[in-house]
Structures are given as C-alpha cells and as structure tokens.
Design a protein around this motif. Structure first.
Motif: not given
Length: 136
Positions: A90-102
C-alpha cells in the motif's frame, strides 16, 4: 428494451483491456487498504475484548502473536506477515501515485516499470523487515 446495434461503441470492460501490472497494483492498492482496515479493526476489537475478559483471555490473544516456549504460532505469523506485506504494498503504491500526481510516469513503459517496482519493493521490504526481527 435496448437494441443490438453493431454500430454502437462498446463500454470498456475486462474483455477489452489487456491485463498489465499497472492494473494489478491499482487493484492491490484498494485490497490492501481495505484489508488492513478490516483486519486491524478485528484485531483491535479482539485485543480490547481480551483485556476486558481477564488474564486468561488476554493470554490467549498474546500467545497467538508471540513465540511460545514450546514453539511457533503459525496463525500469528501468517497474519503479521500478511499485514506487513499489505502495509508495504500500500505504501509503495501510494508513492507511485504521488509520482503520478506530479505528472510524471504516464508513459506506458515507465508506468509498467513503476508498477512492477512497487511489487518488488514491497516483497523485498517485507523480507528485510522480518529478517531484521530475527525470523529466518
């Protein structure tokens, strides 16, 4: 009643899309979030009920999640390792989504690579965490 006009476009569904790692991690993100909330809530209720139930009740709860002198409780380790893997996924996918949000990482190859990295990183972090705790 709806007519079967072949000129009408089809609505997207699983028969149209090719499965990829980016779809898997999207589903895993939802499942791990819901799973951690559900299992965590159940464990909290069990712990509170064990506290209210007295020493014998609490000993049963504690022995489920600790190594006893006579051996290892498999159920406790399955739940604990499963929660750890869920947390890291969940944490790694959250970080991935954070990158995608940029706005970065939307290229197909990059997106698939990031999706694969979330799965590899979550398994690696789980193994490293449990090795650090001394479970071999």
């Amino acid at each position: 009643m709806a007519s079967r006009n072949p000129a009408r476009p089809l609505s997207p569904h699983l028969g149209i899309w090719k499965w990829g790692p980016h779809m898997l991690v999207s589903i895993l993100h939802r499942v791990t979030g819901s799973g951690m909330a559900t299992v965590g809530a159940c464990l909290l209720v069990w712990w509170l009920a064990a506290l209210a139930g007295g020493a014998e009740s609490y000993a049963t709860f504690r022995d489920t999640f600790t190594v006893e002198a006579g051996g290892l409780n498999i159920l406790g380790y399955i739940v604990a390792i499963g929660l750890t893997l869920s947390l890291f996924q969940h944490m790694m996918t959250g970080i991935r989504h954070l990158v995608l949000d940029t706005g970065a990482g939307y290229e197909l190859k990059t997106n698939k690579m990031y999706a694969m990295l979330t799965m590899v990183a979550s398994v690696t972090l789980t193994v490293l965490f449990w090795l650090y705790l001394g479970i071999k």
